[in-house]
Motif scaffolding. Structure first.
Motif, PDB file in Angstrom:
ATOM      1  N   GLU A   7       0.855  -1.186   0.000  1.00  0.00           N
ATOM      2  CA  GLU A   7       0.000   0.000   0.000  1.00  0.00           C
ATOM      3  C   GLU A   7       0.889   1.232   0.000  1.00  0.00           C
ATOM      4  N   GLU A   9       0.690   5.710  -0.048  1.00  0.00           N
ATOM      5  CA  GLU A   9      -0.101   6.925   0.086  1.00  0.00           C
ATOM      6  C   GLU A   9       0.636   8.073  -0.605  1.00  0.00           C
ATOM      7  N   GLU A  41      -8.189  -1.024  -5.072  1.00  0.00           N
ATOM      8  CA  GLU A  41      -6.836  -0.644  -5.489  1.00  0.00           C
ATOM      9  C   GLU A  41      -6.579   0.845  -5.330  1.00  0.00           C
ATOM     10  N   GLN A  43      -7.990   4.138  -3.101  1.00  0.00           N
ATOM     11  CA  GLN A  43      -8.832   4.399  -1.940  1.00  0.00           C
ATOM     12  C   GLN A  43      -8.665   5.836  -1.480  1.00  0.00           C
ATOM     13  N   GLU A  45      -8.162   8.654   1.563  1.00  0.00           N
ATOM     14  CA  GLU A  45      -7.331   8.682   2.755  1.00  0.00           C
ATOM     15  C   GLU A  45      -7.941   9.668   3.757  1.00  0.00           C
ATOM     16  N   GLU A  52      -4.655   6.822  -1.707  1.00  0.00           N
ATOM     17  CA  GLU A  52      -3.933   5.595  -1.351  1.00  0.00           C
ATOM     18  C   GLU A  52      -4.166   4.545  -2.426  1.00  0.00           C
ATOM     19  N   ALA A  54      -3.382   0.246  -3.380  1.00  0.00           N
ATOM     20  CA  ALA A  54      -3.019  -1.058  -2.827  1.00  0.00           C
ATOM     21  C   ALA A  54      -2.878  -2.038  -3.988  1.00  0.00           C
TER      22      ALA A  54
END
Length: 364
Positions: A7, A9, A41, A43, A45, A52, A54
């Protein structure tokens, strides 16, 4: 083979001012990833100037690198279309006078209610590596064995020297900011899985943390997956540097699993010494000494050699030795991303800094 996932950010920055911009929802919507987004995948934050990503579950480092580049490029293009850029730096070098809005999710709003100043200053970005474990009991044993190496990873990953337009004097200011939360820093040593569960219940029962997502230890058991999550690293400027850390974490977990099965003694380190070693790593990065797993100060390069020796059998078994070793050598030659940010700002000012932290993010 131990599977892994990563992950990352990122910040969303104005390319002219380097200030964070609250365009997270717009950038995620414009990323063009279609149904992949539904799988998590990309997202939101905590703050709306962050996004973010993943990766899916990966079996080799080439997969990790491919997914990270794909996701960085998709978000980078979406950011450009919205008049901003993504930046893989672990703190916002500059901030606006007004706080960046909090993402409108119940959990994030509850965090802001609990600690408004901390949330307003949470413009920090990390990299988290998940490594699969067969069960939670094994996971706790692995945490006990890898915790002594976390300060070395903090130093190696340092990518956050700047804050509010000045040099903090720390290589990883993000580590300091995250250390202000009630449950943070290197994890304690646990006597057993039952001890781990008892301690977590006590923390939840105190009401100081609302859920296990607020266990901000630098390595922890994942709630959602059968993994150990190592989350001490700053997000990396370069995708291949993130790949290096994915390889290192997998090898740490594999080595700890092997040592536990062999009945090797668990390395001892008092919590106060480990916390001090972590602070020292955040302060200096690789520019001076590190505290080795035995608690002794050594040159940073010597500690990295100790780490590589410790990991070599696991790296060999996974086929990761050449890639991880070459990237570690590059790190020692060029310095950390914190060193590179400082050089860019000193030599070329704000334009050079922006070019570095946004250009390296999407570089092949």
């Amino acid at each position: 083979m131990i599977t892994i996932g990563v992950e990352e950010e990122y910040l969303l920055l104005d390319p002219d001012t380097c200030l964070p911009v609250p365009l997270g929802d717009a950038v995620r919507a414009a990323a063009g990833l279609g149904p992949i987004t539904e799988d998590g995948e990309v997202q939101s934050e905590l703050l709306q100037a962050q996004v973010e990503v993943a990766t899916p579950i990966c079996t080799d480092l080439e997969e990790v690198g491919g997914h990270l580049l794909r996701l960085r490029h998709a978000l980078g293009a979406a950011a450009e279309r919205n008049g901003c850029r993504i930046a893989a730096c672990a703190t916002a070098p500059y901030r606006t006078a007004a706080p960046v809005p909090v993402t409108q999710k119940a959990r994030y709003l509850a965090l802001h209610s609990q600690a408004p100043q901390l949330v307003d200053e949470q413009l920090v970005n990390g990299m988290h590596v998940h490594a699969a474990v067969p069960d939670q009991e094994t996971g706790v044993a692995i945490l006990n064995r890898i915790r002594i190496w976390l300060p070395a990873l903090v130093a190696m990953s340092a990518n956050s020297p700047l804050w509010d337009g000045h040099d903090t004097g720390f290589a990883s200011w993000r580590t300091v900011i995250f250390g202000r939360w009630p449950v943070s820093g290197p994890p304690p040593r646990f006597a057993s899985l039952a001890d781990h569960e008892s301690r977590v219940r006590s923390l939840l029962g105190s009401g100081i943390i609302r859920d296990t997502g607020q266990l901000y230890w630098q390595a922890r058991l994942s709630d959602r997956y059968s993994t150990v999550e190592v989350r001490c690293a700053d997000v990396q400027l370069r995708a291949d540097s993130a790949v290096m850390f994915a390889g290192i974490v997998r090898a740490l977990v594999a080595t700890a699993k092997r040592d536990e099965k062999a009945g090797a003694p668990v390395p001892e380190c008092t919590p106060e010494l480990l916390q001090a070693a972590n602070w020292h790593a955040a302060r200096h990065g690789l520019s001076g000494t590190l505290i080795d797993p035995a608690g002794q100060p050594r040159r940073a390069g010597d500690v990295l050699c100790m780490l590589l020796d410790h990991l070599t059998p696991a790296l060999d078994e996974a086929g990761d030795t050449r890639e991880v070793t070459s990237l570690m050598h590059r790190l020692l030659q060029e310095g950390t991303s914190a060193d590179r940010q400082r050089r860019a700002l000193t030599e070329g000012g704000l334009p050079a800094l922006v070019d570095l932290i946004t250009g390296e993010t999407v570089a092949p």
